[in-house]
Structure formats: C-alpha cells, structure tokens
Design a protein around this motif. Structure first.
Motif, PDB file in Angstrom:
ATOM      1  N   TRP A 199       3.872   9.853   7.298  1.00 16.04           N
ATOM      2  CA  TRP A 199       4.292   9.136   6.020  1.00 16.04           C
ATOM      3  C   TRP A 199       2.975   9.055   5.268  1.00 16.04           C
ATOM      4  CZ3 TRP A 199       9.008   6.483   4.556  1.00 16.04           C
ATOM      5  CH2 TRP A 199       8.811   5.650   3.188  1.00 16.04           C
ATOM      6  N   GLN A 200       1.985   8.787   5.656  1.00 15.86           N
ATOM      7  CA  GLN A 200       0.716   8.648   4.726  1.00 15.86           C
ATOM      8  C   GLN A 200       0.421  10.189   4.225  1.00 15.86           C
ATOM      9  OE1 GLN A 200      -0.924   6.106   3.757  1.00 15.86           O
ATOM     10  NE2 GLN A 200      -2.559   7.081   2.984  1.00 15.86           N
ATOM     11  N   THR A 201       0.506  11.076   5.060  1.00 14.63           N
ATOM     12  CA  THR A 201       0.153  12.414   4.814  1.00 14.63           C
ATOM     13  C   THR A 201       1.060  12.789   3.490  1.00 14.63           C
ATOM     14  OG1 THR A 201      -0.741  13.138   6.719  1.00 14.63           O
ATOM     15  CG2 THR A 201      -0.071  14.784   5.413  1.00 14.63           C
ATOM     16  N   THR A 202       2.493  12.662   3.813  1.00 20.77           N
ATOM     17  CA  THR A 202       3.283  13.236   2.683  1.00 20.77           C
ATOM     18  C   THR A 202       3.252  12.479   1.616  1.00 20.77           C
ATOM     19  OG1 THR A 202       5.019  13.803   4.539  1.00 20.77           O
ATOM     20  CG2 THR A 202       5.738  13.478   2.459  1.00 20.77           C
ATOM     21  N   PHE A 203       3.067  11.145   1.534  1.00 23.90           N
ATOM     22  CA  PHE A 203       3.026  10.312   0.088  1.00 23.90           C
ATOM     23  C   PHE A 203       1.726  10.381  -0.553  1.00 23.90           C
ATOM     24  CE2 PHE A 203       7.048   8.315   1.280  1.00 23.90           C
ATOM     25  CZ  PHE A 203       7.708   8.314   0.222  1.00 23.90           C
ATOM     26  N   ALA A 204       0.626  10.490   0.185  1.00 17.70           N
ATOM     27  CA  ALA A 204      -0.736  10.713  -0.431  1.00 17.70           C
ATOM     28  C   ALA A 204      -0.824  12.095  -0.961  1.00 17.70           C
ATOM     29  CB  ALA A 204      -1.716  10.558   0.872  1.00 17.70           C
ATOM     30  N   ALA A 205      -0.301  13.040  -0.620  1.00 18.60           N
ATOM     31  CA  ALA A 205      -0.262  14.465  -1.085  1.00 18.60           C
ATOM     32  C   ALA A 205       0.557  14.432  -2.348  1.00 18.60           C
ATOM     33  CB  ALA A 205       0.098  15.612  -0.249  1.00 18.60           C
ATOM     34  N   ALA A 206       1.752  13.878  -2.361  1.00 19.65           N
ATOM     35  CA  ALA A 206       2.500  13.846  -3.594  1.00 19.65           C
ATOM     36  C   ALA A 206       2.024  12.885  -4.632  1.00 19.65           C
ATOM     37  CB  ALA A 206       3.909  13.338  -3.110  1.00 19.65           C
ATOM     38  N   ASP A 238       9.299  17.149  -0.011  1.00 13.94           N
ATOM     39  CA  ASP A 238       8.960  16.280   1.177  1.00 13.94           C
ATOM     40  C   ASP A 238       9.077  14.942   1.138  1.00 13.94           C
ATOM     41  OD1 ASP A 238       8.451  18.744   2.350  1.00 13.94           O
ATOM     42  OD2 ASP A 238       6.208  18.700   2.155  1.00 13.94           O
ATOM     43  N   VAL A 239       8.989  14.376   0.096  1.00 14.90           N
ATOM     44  CA  VAL A 239       9.360  12.801   0.033  1.00 14.90           C
ATOM     45  C   VAL A 239      10.746  12.612  -0.194  1.00 14.90           C
ATOM     46  CG1 VAL A 239       8.882  11.010  -1.802  1.00 14.90           C
ATOM     47  CG2 VAL A 239       6.939  12.651  -1.608  1.00 14.90           C
ATOM     48  N   TYR A 240      11.372  13.421  -0.891  1.00 14.07           N
ATOM     49  CA  TYR A 240      12.691  13.293  -0.837  1.00 14.07           C
ATOM     50  C   TYR A 240      13.342  13.094   0.658  1.00 14.07           C
ATOM     51  CZ  TYR A 240      17.951  13.706  -1.221  1.00 14.07           C
ATOM     52  OH  TYR A 240      19.078  13.572  -1.221  1.00 14.07           O
ATOM     53  N   ARG A 241      12.751  14.017   1.491  1.00 14.01           N
ATOM     54  CA  ARG A 241      13.339  14.292   2.946  1.00 14.01           C
ATOM     55  C   ARG A 241      12.976  13.097   3.941  1.00 14.01           C
ATOM     56  NH1 ARG A 241      10.781  18.703   4.046  1.00 14.01           N
ATOM     57  NH2 ARG A 241      12.172  20.099   3.012  1.00 14.01           N
ATOM     58  N   LEU A 242      11.719  12.623   3.429  1.00 11.46           N
ATOM     59  CA  LEU A 242      11.251  11.500   4.289  1.00 11.46           C
ATOM     60  C   LEU A 242      11.855  10.137   3.870  1.00 11.46           C
ATOM     61  CD1 LEU A 242       9.149  11.022   6.175  1.00 11.46           C
ATOM     62  CD2 LEU A 242       7.380  10.610   4.771  1.00 11.46           C
ATOM     63  N   ASP A 254       0.716  -1.145   0.054  1.00  9.90           N
ATOM     64  CA  ASP A 254      -0.015   0.091  -0.008  1.00  9.90           C
ATOM     65  C   ASP A 254       0.856   1.285  -0.088  1.00  9.90           C
ATOM     66  OD1 ASP A 254       1.203  -0.260   2.485  1.00  9.90           O
ATOM     67  OD2 ASP A 254      -0.822  -0.152   3.690  1.00  9.90           O
ATOM     68  N   GLY A 255       2.161   1.122  -0.104  1.00  4.07           N
ATOM     69  CA  GLY A 255       3.194   2.339  -0.103  1.00  4.07           C
ATOM     70  C   GLY A 255       3.298   2.713   1.153  1.00  4.07           C
ATOM     71  N   VAL A 256       2.941   1.999   2.161  1.00  4.46           N
ATOM     72  CA  VAL A 256       3.737   2.266   3.564  1.00  4.46           C
ATOM     73  C   VAL A 256       4.473   1.050   4.026  1.00  4.46           C
ATOM     74  CG1 VAL A 256       2.995   3.183   6.018  1.00  4.46           C
ATOM     75  CG2 VAL A 256       1.334   3.699   3.808  1.00  4.46           C
ATOM     76  N   PRO A 257       5.545   1.118   4.011  1.00  5.94           N
ATOM     77  CA  PRO A 257       6.458   0.049   4.709  1.00  5.94           C
ATOM     78  C   PRO A 257       6.349  -0.053   6.164  1.00  5.94           C
ATOM     79  CG  PRO A 257       8.098   1.632   4.093  1.00  5.94           C
ATOM     80  CD  PRO A 257       6.314   2.117   3.640  1.00  5.94           C
ATOM     81  N   ALA A 259      10.685   3.897  14.472  1.00  5.01           N
ATOM     82  CA  ALA A 259       9.908   4.585  15.570  1.00  5.01           C
ATOM     83  C   ALA A 259      10.025   6.179  15.376  1.00  5.01           C
ATOM     84  CB  ALA A 259      10.525   4.212  16.788  1.00  5.01           C
ATOM     85  N   GLU A 260      11.102   6.589  14.499  1.00  2.90           N
ATOM     86  CA  GLU A 260      11.335   8.096  14.375  1.00  2.90           C
ATOM     87  C   GLU A 260      10.113   8.695  13.246  1.00  2.90           C
ATOM     88  OE1 GLU A 260      14.662   6.350  12.139  1.00  2.90           O
ATOM     89  OE2 GLU A 260      13.703   6.139  14.110  1.00  2.90           O
ATOM     90  N   ILE A 261       9.685   7.828  12.545  1.00  3.74           N
ATOM     91  CA  ILE A 261       8.629   8.410  11.493  1.00  3.74           C
ATOM     92  C   ILE A 261       7.316   7.545  11.817  1.00  3.74           C
ATOM     93  CG2 ILE A 261       8.003   7.998   9.063  1.00  3.74           C
ATOM     94  CD1 ILE A 261      11.068   7.828   8.474  1.00  3.74           C
TER      95      ILE A 261
END
Length: 265
Positions: free
Chosen positions: A182-189, A241-245, A168-171, A175-177
């Motif tokens: 993750w979901q907000t950043t990737f869903a927007a992009a 934002d995706v790159y940073r994550l 689903d695009g979420v591995p 703990a720090e993420i």
C-alpha cells in the motif's frame, strides 16, 4: 471498551429501519455513477445503508431540514467504502452533521511567538477523529458539481484513514494487502501527482484528477477514492496501480475485469 461496543452493536443494528422500494429506487436513480453495480452488490448496498441508518445519527444544521431522500442518499454513499467490511469500520464515530451547502468553521492558530490568531474557514466537509462527520448537501437544482467530486465519499474515507489512529493515507488494511504494498503504491503515485502539478501549474486545469489530492497523503487517498467511484476511468488511466489496489481494498471494480486497473491473474 471495544468488547462492550461489539456487544451493543448487533442490538442497535437490529433496530435499523426498513427502506421502501419507492424511496430506494428514487435515491438509486439520483446516483447514476453507481449504476455499474451488480444486483448482488446493490442488494448488499441497500442492507448496509439500512444498517447505517439505524447506527448513525444524521442531523441537519444551519436550518437544513432533512427528509428521507437526503438521509438515505447520505447513508448509501457512506456505505460504499465499507460495503464488504461492515459498519464496525465506522465504529469510532456516531453522528453525521449535514449543512445546506458549504459552511464556516472557526479556527485558532498559535504562531511561533505564542500569539493566538483566530480566523474562519469555509469547508465542504470535515471528519473529526471521534466524530462527528460534517458534510455539505447540495440539491440537484443548485447546479452540477465538478466531475469526480464527492464530498461524502471523501469524508467517510477520511474516517477509515483515522481508524488506525493517524491520518496518513494508510487505513487499517485487510490481511491480503500488506502495508509495504500500500505504502509503496500510494507514495509513488502521490509523489508523481505532486511533481506534475509543481512542474506545470497549468496542468491543474487539465488534470482528470482533483489537484487537492496533492495536499498530503491523507487527502490523496480521499481524493483518489472519490475518483475511484465517480470517474474510475480517469483514475485507472493515470494511476492503474492505485485503481487496482483500491479495487481490492473496497472489494469493488467499477470498470470491470477489462479495465486498465483490473486485478491481474
């Protein structure tokens, strides 16, 4: 099951082969998109590659005879996404099957009337939930592959996505993420990328990122991970934002601290 596997893992890893300096140097030179790595990161990559060569079977298919250069090149690129996570991140599968170029997989599909349709699909790679991982291998003389495309990284990231049970695009996240971040950043992009392509089909020809990423969130993660390693400036320029994550997730920063996607203080 997991505790048994955890006990077996160190014994198998201890039998990993050594990698000669000449072989390592030859393979390293053949992968210039990684030459930003620091000596410390290179040393860890070499060790992680060595571990994977001991833990995973890498077998040729369709008549492809594998040599040490091919095996190490595949192991090295498989090691990139798990460089700082360790080989247990790949615990759900054991074999990599390598084809000489693209390959054909027979498929079956049942329509709404219950009729079974059989067809064949040509692929460059495919990851199955419990393995194996199927990949195409192209020799340098076969011609330049499109910029940013790396089927090995793509398929190995799919296995990380599958690691928590769903593509689903979420591995499984450190703990720090947080899942929400993750979901907000990737869903927007992902939404923005798909909308750009839908609004202007011609943009696919100009896009610095592979349009295949718009297929679904799982493919978006795999494609953006390819670009993170292969063409990081293109990814950071369009989706910082995706790159940073991804830099936080992989523990790597191909562009360095001054990049558009660099971690913020």
């Amino acid at each position: 099951m997991f505790s048994v596997f955890s006990r077996w893992w160190p014994r198998r890893s201890a039998s990993s082969p050594q990698i000669g300096a000449d072989l390592w140097d030859a393979v390293w030179r053949s992968l210039p998109f990684l030459h930003w790595m620091s000596p410390t990161e290179q040393a860890l990559l070499r060790e992680r590659s060595r571990e994977l060569l001991g833990l995973k079977q890498i077998n040729g298919a369709a008549g492809l005879v594998l040599n040490d250069h091919i095996r190490l090149s595949i192991a090295l690129q498989a090691a990139l996404p798990i460089l700082h996570r360790g080989c247990e991140a790949y615990r759900n599968w054991a074999e990599i099957v390598v084809y000489p170029g693209d390959f054909i997989i027979p498929r079956q599909e049942v329509d709404e009337n219950g009729v079974v349709h059989e067809y064949e699909e040509t692929l460059l790679g495919e990851a199955w939930i419990e393995g194996p991982v199927l990949v195409a291998w192209f020799e340098p003389e076969d011609g330049d592959r499109p910029e940013g495309i790396n089927v090995l990284i793509h398929e190995f990231v799919h296995t990380l996505d599958m690691g928590n049970g769903e593509v689903d695009g979420v591995p499984a996240l450190p703990a720090e993420i947080s899942y929400k971040e993750w979901q907000t950043t990737f869903a927007a992009a992902f939404t923005d990328f798909a909308q750009r392509l839908e609004a202007d089909p011609g943009w696919a020809e100009e896009s610095p990122l592979d349009p295949y990423g718009a297929e679904n969130p799982g493919e978006f993660l795999a494609v953006m991970s390819e670009h993170f390693f292969e063409t990081p400036a293109a990814l950071a320029g369009l989706y910082p934002d995706v790159y940073r994550l991804l830099a936080r997730y992989f523990g790597l920063d191909p562009l360095g601290p001054s990049s558009p996607g660099a971690s913020q203080p």
